[in-house]
Design a protein around this motif. Sequence first.
Motif, mmCIF file in Angstrom:
data_model
loop_
_atom_site.group_PDB
_atom_site.id
_atom_site.type_symbol
_atom_site.label_atom_id
_atom_site.label_comp_id
_atom_site.label_asym_id
_atom_site.label_seq_id
_atom_site.Cartn_x
_atom_site.Cartn_y
_atom_site.Cartn_z
ATOM 1 N N MET A 1 0.828 -1.177 0.000
ATOM 2 C CA MET A 1 0.000 0.000 0.000
ATOM 3 C C MET A 1 0.876 1.245 0.000
ATOM 4 S SD MET A 1 -2.476 1.480 2.971
ATOM 5 C CE MET A 1 -4.111 1.424 2.336
ATOM 6 N N LEU A 2 0.577 2.157 -0.884
ATOM 7 C CA LEU A 2 1.298 3.425 -0.939
ATOM 8 C C LEU A 2 0.807 4.344 0.172
ATOM 9 C CD1 LEU A 2 1.279 4.249 -4.751
ATOM 10 C CD2 LEU A 2 3.240 3.635 -3.366
ATOM 11 N N THR A 3 1.755 4.982 0.837
ATOM 12 C CA THR A 3 1.428 5.965 1.863
ATOM 13 C C THR A 3 2.228 7.221 1.594
ATOM 14 O OG1 THR A 3 1.047 4.235 3.493
ATOM 15 C CG2 THR A 3 1.383 6.453 4.331
ATOM 16 N N ILE A 4 1.553 8.352 1.662
ATOM 17 C CA ILE A 4 2.216 9.645 1.541
ATOM 18 C C ILE A 4 2.304 10.249 2.939
ATOM 19 C CG2 ILE A 4 2.070 11.982 0.607
ATOM 20 C CD1 ILE A 4 0.530 10.810 -1.783
ATOM 21 N N HIS A 5 3.524 10.541 3.376
ATOM 22 C CA HIS A 5 3.748 11.233 4.647
ATOM 23 C C HIS A 5 4.016 12.693 4.299
ATOM 24 C CE1 HIS A 5 3.945 7.686 7.239
ATOM 25 N NE2 HIS A 5 4.449 7.080 6.169
ATOM 26 N N ALA A 6 3.163 13.577 4.808
ATOM 27 C CA ALA A 6 3.243 14.998 4.467
ATOM 28 C C ALA A 6 3.495 15.825 5.717
ATOM 29 C CB ALA A 6 1.945 15.442 3.800
ATOM 30 N N ALA A 7 4.309 16.874 5.576
ATOM 31 C CA ALA A 7 4.622 17.762 6.693
ATOM 32 C C ALA A 7 4.780 19.187 6.174
ATOM 33 C CB ALA A 7 5.891 17.304 7.392
ATOM 34 N N ASP A 8 4.843 20.119 7.109
ATOM 35 C CA ASP A 8 5.030 21.522 6.740
ATOM 36 C C ASP A 8 6.330 21.724 5.960
ATOM 37 O OD1 ASP A 8 2.689 21.962 8.101
ATOM 38 O OD2 ASP A 8 3.636 22.869 9.850
ATOM 39 N N GLU A 9 7.314 20.888 6.286
ATOM 40 C CA GLU A 9 8.600 20.946 5.593
ATOM 41 C C GLU A 9 9.176 19.539 5.528
ATOM 42 O OE1 GLU A 9 13.029 22.981 6.056
ATOM 43 O OE2 GLU A 9 11.458 23.506 7.475
ATOM 44 N N VAL A 10 9.765 19.203 4.398
ATOM 45 C CA VAL A 10 10.487 17.937 4.239
ATOM 46 C C VAL A 10 11.939 18.276 3.953
ATOM 47 C CG1 VAL A 10 10.788 15.867 2.831
ATOM 48 C CG2 VAL A 10 8.491 16.637 3.425
ATOM 49 N N ARG A 11 12.833 17.700 4.742
ATOM 50 C CA ARG A 11 14.275 17.877 4.528
ATOM 51 C C ARG A 11 14.850 16.555 4.052
ATOM 52 N NH1 ARG A 11 15.828 21.155 10.011
ATOM 53 N NH2 ARG A 11 14.538 22.976 9.562
ATOM 54 N N TYR A 12 15.591 16.605 2.963
ATOM 55 C CA TYR A 12 16.201 15.388 2.418
ATOM 56 C C TYR A 12 17.310 14.876 3.330
ATOM 57 C CZ TYR A 12 13.649 16.578 -1.802
ATOM 58 O OH TYR A 12 12.656 16.877 -2.704
ATOM 59 N N ALA A 13 17.977 15.813 4.011
ATOM 60 C CA ALA A 13 19.018 15.481 4.985
ATOM 61 C C ALA A 13 18.956 16.549 6.075
ATOM 62 C CB ALA A 13 20.396 15.468 4.329
ATOM 63 N N TRP A 14 19.312 16.200 7.295
ATOM 64 C CA TRP A 14 19.243 17.170 8.385
ATOM 65 C C TRP A 14 20.390 18.163 8.298
ATOM 66 C CZ3 TRP A 14 14.763 17.628 10.409
ATOM 67 C CH2 TRP A 14 13.936 16.524 10.574
ATOM 68 N N GLU A 15 21.525 17.733 7.821
ATOM 69 C CA GLU A 15 22.697 18.598 7.755
ATOM 70 C C GLU A 15 22.779 19.234 6.374
ATOM 71 O OE1 GLU A 15 23.737 18.558 10.759
ATOM 72 O OE2 GLU A 15 22.766 16.665 11.198
ATOM 73 N N GLY A 16 22.133 20.386 6.200
ATOM 74 C CA GLY A 16 22.169 21.064 4.909
ATOM 75 C C GLY A 16 21.333 20.348 3.872
ATOM 76 N N GLY A 17 21.516 20.716 2.644
ATOM 77 C CA GLY A 17 20.773 20.070 1.571
ATOM 78 C C GLY A 17 19.424 20.715 1.325
ATOM 79 N N GLU A 18 18.688 20.124 0.409
ATOM 80 C CA GLU A 18 17.393 20.651 -0.009
ATOM 81 C C GLU A 18 16.302 20.421 1.012
ATOM 82 O OE1 GLU A 18 15.530 20.289 -4.004
ATOM 83 O OE2 GLU A 18 17.384 19.157 -4.383
ATOM 84 N N SER A 19 15.308 21.312 0.953
ATOM 85 C CA SER A 19 14.082 21.079 1.721
ATOM 86 C C SER A 19 12.912 21.554 0.864
ATOM 87 C CB SER A 19 14.106 21.792 3.065
ATOM 88 O OG SER A 19 14.038 23.183 2.905
ATOM 89 N N VAL A 20 11.732 21.024 1.172
ATOM 90 C CA VAL A 20 10.521 21.345 0.421
ATOM 91 C C VAL A 20 9.455 21.787 1.416
ATOM 92 C CG1 VAL A 20 8.711 20.417 -1.086
ATOM 93 C CG2 VAL A 20 11.062 19.619 -1.342
ATOM 94 N N LYS A 21 8.921 22.997 1.234
ATOM 95 C CA LYS A 21 7.798 23.452 2.062
ATOM 96 C C LYS A 21 6.545 22.721 1.611
ATOM 97 C CE LYS A 21 10.041 26.599 4.342
ATOM 98 N NZ LYS A 21 10.492 26.288 5.673
ATOM 99 N N ASP A 22 5.669 22.384 2.556
ATOM 100 C CA ASP A 22 4.466 21.605 2.254
ATOM 101 C C ASP A 22 4.840 20.389 1.410
ATOM 102 O OD1 ASP A 22 2.699 23.319 3.642
ATOM 103 O OD2 ASP A 22 2.753 24.696 1.946
ATOM 104 N N GLY A 23 5.852 19.677 1.892
ATOM 105 C CA GLY A 23 6.383 18.554 1.135
ATOM 106 C C GLY A 23 5.837 17.222 1.602
ATOM 107 N N ALA A 24 6.277 16.187 0.915
ATOM 108 C CA ALA A 24 5.802 14.849 1.226
ATOM 109 C C ALA A 24 6.797 13.811 0.723
ATOM 110 C CB ALA A 24 4.440 14.617 0.587
ATOM 111 N N VAL A 25 6.665 12.620 1.314
ATOM 112 C CA VAL A 25 7.450 11.461 0.911
ATOM 113 C C VAL A 25 6.463 10.332 0.646
ATOM 114 C CG1 VAL A 25 9.196 9.784 1.615
ATOM 115 C CG2 VAL A 25 9.408 12.171 2.324
#
Length: 150
Positions: A1-25
């Motif tokens: 089953m596919l599940t989308i986890h959504a948050a106010d912000e998604v960070r690809y890595a905690w130490e720097g790197g990209e982030s997405v506002k209103d993102g999801a995995v």
Amino acid sequence: MLTIHAADEVRYAWEGGESVKDGAVVVDGAQVAAVGPLAELTERFPDARVRRWPGGVLGPARVYEAPLPVAPTPRERMHAVLKSGAVAVLAEYADTPELRAAAARNDVVVLMRTRPTAIIVDGRADLAVFDETGECMATVCAGRLVHRRR
């Protein structure tokens, strides 16, 4: 089953790197299927269940780099690790057969040394959501929601 986890912000890595506002995995089984803006992913995966984590920042689950929390049983010690937003422990602290068995039963990874964590498409779905105080709201270990703060 596919599940989308959504948050106010998604960070690809905690130490720097990209982030997405209103993102999801998007999680498919034990793997990450996609990462991006929530609106885009709900359109691409219309049949997926959506779990929203309002007020949270979603990123890769962490490595527990200290002695394991004290608890009555090895299972409860691993559960305390999962509640912290970690899905991996260092071998030097999981130093008994009982602790290693509890880790294996819960899909907790035992590492010889710490390593950076990141959300990677086609990688293992190890995620954690933290609130503004840094407290863990949810932990996903190998695609399974193993901790959720009420």
